[in-house]
Design an enzyme around this catalytic site. Sequence first.
Site, PDB file in Angstrom:
ATOM      1  N   SER A   1       0.875  -1.186   0.000  1.00 10.12           N
ATOM      2  CA  SER A   1       0.000   0.000   0.000  1.00 10.12           C
ATOM      3  C   SER A   1       0.901   1.221   0.000  1.00 10.12           C
ATOM      4  O   SER A   1       1.164   1.814   1.047  1.00 10.12           O
ATOM      5  CB  SER A   1      -0.915  -0.001   1.225  1.00 10.12           C
ATOM      6  N   SER A   2       1.371   1.597  -1.181  1.00  5.78           N
ATOM      7  CA  SER A   2       2.482   2.546  -1.266  1.00  5.78           C
ATOM      8  C   SER A   2       2.079   3.998  -1.468  1.00  5.78           C
ATOM      9  O   SER A   2       2.905   4.889  -1.257  1.00  5.78           O
ATOM     10  CB  SER A   2       3.426   2.132  -2.397  1.00  5.78           C
ATOM     11  N   ALA A   3       0.838   4.288  -1.910  1.00  5.62           N
ATOM     12  CA  ALA A   3       0.447   5.680  -2.149  1.00  5.62           C
ATOM     13  C   ALA A   3       0.430   6.447  -0.822  1.00  5.62           C
ATOM     14  O   ALA A   3       0.094   5.864   0.227  1.00  5.62           O
ATOM     15  CB  ALA A   3      -0.917   5.718  -2.819  1.00  5.62           C
TER      16      ALA A   3
ATOM     17  N   LYS B   1       6.904   6.417   1.549  1.00  4.07           N
ATOM     18  CA  LYS B   1       7.688   5.265   2.023  1.00  4.07           C
ATOM     19  C   LYS B   1       8.446   4.592   0.887  1.00  4.07           C
ATOM     20  O   LYS B   1       9.605   4.191   1.058  1.00  4.07           O
ATOM     21  CB  LYS B   1       6.748   4.276   2.719  1.00  4.07           C
TER      22      LYS B   1
ATOM     23  N   ASP C   1      -0.762  -0.219  -5.085  1.00  5.84           N
ATOM     24  CA  ASP C   1      -1.858   0.373  -4.318  1.00  5.84           C
ATOM     25  C   ASP C   1      -3.165  -0.049  -4.967  1.00  5.84           C
ATOM     26  O   ASP C   1      -3.300  -0.019  -6.194  1.00  5.84           O
ATOM     27  CB  ASP C   1      -1.751   1.895  -4.274  1.00  5.84           C
TER      28      ASP C   1
ATOM     29  N   ASP D   1      -5.214  -5.639  -5.866  1.00  7.25           N
ATOM     30  CA  ASP D   1      -5.666  -5.914  -4.510  1.00  7.25           C
ATOM     31  C   ASP D   1      -4.545  -6.677  -3.809  1.00  7.25           C
ATOM     32  O   ASP D   1      -4.091  -7.714  -4.289  1.00  7.25           O
ATOM     33  CB  ASP D   1      -6.955  -6.737  -4.563  1.00  7.25           C
TER      34      ASP D   1
ATOM     35  N   ASP E   1       1.879  -1.216   5.045  1.00  3.43           N
ATOM     36  CA  ASP E   1       1.280  -0.142   5.845  1.00  3.43           C
ATOM     37  C   ASP E   1      -0.221  -0.237   5.609  1.00  3.43           C
ATOM     38  O   ASP E   1      -0.769   0.378   4.709  1.00  3.43           O
ATOM     39  CB  ASP E   1       1.833   1.216   5.412  1.00  3.43           C
TER      40      ASP E   1
ATOM     41  N   CYS F   1      -1.465   3.405  11.223  1.00  2.48           N
ATOM     42  CA  CYS F   1      -1.544   4.696  11.905  1.00  2.48           C
ATOM     43  C   CYS F   1      -2.730   4.688  12.865  1.00  2.48           C
ATOM     44  O   CYS F   1      -3.432   5.686  13.024  1.00  2.48           O
ATOM     45  CB  CYS F   1      -1.660   5.846  10.914  1.00  2.48           C
TER      46      CYS F   1
END
EC number: 2.1.1.-
Length: 608
Positions: free
Chosen positions: A347-349, A353, A371, A398, A416, A473
């Site tokens: 999940s890079s967007a 990171k 993503d 996905d 993440d 987060c």
Amino acid sequence: MGRKQKSKQGIPPTLEENHNSSHKVTENAKKRKHSKEKPQNSRKRQLAEEKKSLFENSDSENEKDLIDADEFEEAETLSDLEHDEEPQTFADEFIDDEAKECEGEEEDSVFDSDEEHEVKPMFSDDSGDEEDLELANMEAMSRKLDEEAELEEKEAEEELHTNIHPEAPTVLPPIDGFTDSQPISTLPQDLSQIQLRIQEIVRVLNDFKNLCEPGRNRSEYVDQLLNDICAYYGYSRFLAEKLFELFSVSEAVEFFEANEMPRPVTIRTNTLKTQRRELAQALINRGVNLEPIGKWSKVGLQVFESQVPIGATPEYLAGHYILQAASSFLPVMALAPQPNERILDMSSAPGGKVTYVAALQKNTGIIFANDSNKARTKALSANIHRLGVRNAIVCNYDGRKFPNEVIGGFDRVLLDAPCSGTGVIYKDQSVKTNKSERDFDTLSHLQRQLLLSAIDSVNADSKTGGFIVYSTCSITVDEDEAVIQYALKKRPNVKLVSTGLEFGREGFTRFREKRFHPSLKLTRRYYPHVHNIDGFFVAKLKKISDKIPTVNVADDMKDGTNNDVEIEKNSTEIDNITFNDEADKEIIEQNRRKWLKSKGYKVAKKKD
């Protein structure tokens, strides 16, 4: 005739000599008269003048006075001669009188200093008096300070004795629910009064035995505190209770208060194009006030104020830095990517990171920047190009489809995971009211599936890797420790390892009625009121085999030894790993029924 003239013989002085002598006598008389009439400014000045005349000019002055006396006598003689020869004018009479007066003064002015004035020592009696006065004042002041300190100590001791059984503050509504005039529920909500009541309740709960009201129990105070937190900070009762359970009473209020304040603005230096020192100097020259983010980061800078938009400077447009929260540095630092590795960011967007990973790899190896949201991949691609990353591939899948339908065999995987955002409430205040229990159940289920896919996507035989980093987060246990515990049960071929982060609180090994694996203390928690960064959770796992052992995981978890389990021969390859869809449907149905019950709906009993 004068006294000296009687004893002298010869021609009397001329008129010019007589006039000059009289003029000198007049000037000397005026000087003495002026010095006599001159007022003294102060005792200190008089003492100084006396000392000066005594120690420096005493001899010269005595000689001068004696010379003036002789001149005065000579002038007097001349005056007597004039008196015998010609009548005196009015001016002469005036000079005569002045001379006579000066004669008397002159006789008095010539004195022996040893007789009339004692020579004062270097430290005179007057200065000694002043020193004695200063010492007396100092002693008096010292006594006064001692008395004040003694009084304060006495008052503190009295207050201590008083606080042994202090008066219990009245912070709860009456038991009947009414005040003198109207019900509590209809009273206007004054935020300042609510804040004071929160502080008083916290004080009571911290010393409940001595401060509680008679006939009241702890749950009543906690209930009132939660009501006040909801009213003052704007939380739903459900979320307030969920977050309140994570902390002690005092710390919980600190956490809620910290969520009202924004975190510091931070930027990350792109080491592919510049160094932190050079970037800092360039931004300082543009009017940006900044400093290094801390010893734990070598690329972070904290911005205090800026005269220019920090996201529109030439350095930003050139890709020398990126605006990135300090908490987002942590998962990449825990991942510790090495050059020439194959890495997956599930999940890079928007790219903070993944570009940090590329910088640590120095544009070597290959990164799959994935993503699931196609719209977010636009910002991801833009940041990758702006920061000069050349070893990244942007993809839109996905995350649960890795590795079976996409690709696997990565050296390291960074996940993440999508979360509720309870660690970044200051960014999105809507989280306070729009999150329900169903949302947390759904997110937790998604996070578990993504983590299992991340574990399966890693190559355990990697010479340099075989690591998975899971981060959120969020600070809720359901999204953090519970997810890791689930992964340890489902994948006994992984174990928790140290994150390598220098700071942060240990993860929970027990929470209320829940008990987690002891190795969960290796995970790290971050809180806004403690570390002044976003609320965050970081865990690092090491995959020890690509095979799943066929052992009784439930029994093994009780003993706490599943991380060191020996891989048996009768293991199954993970070539065709699939999720248990039936079990997933059952969990979803249970959550749906639970949610309906919480809303007051009647739910039919489940058919066997």
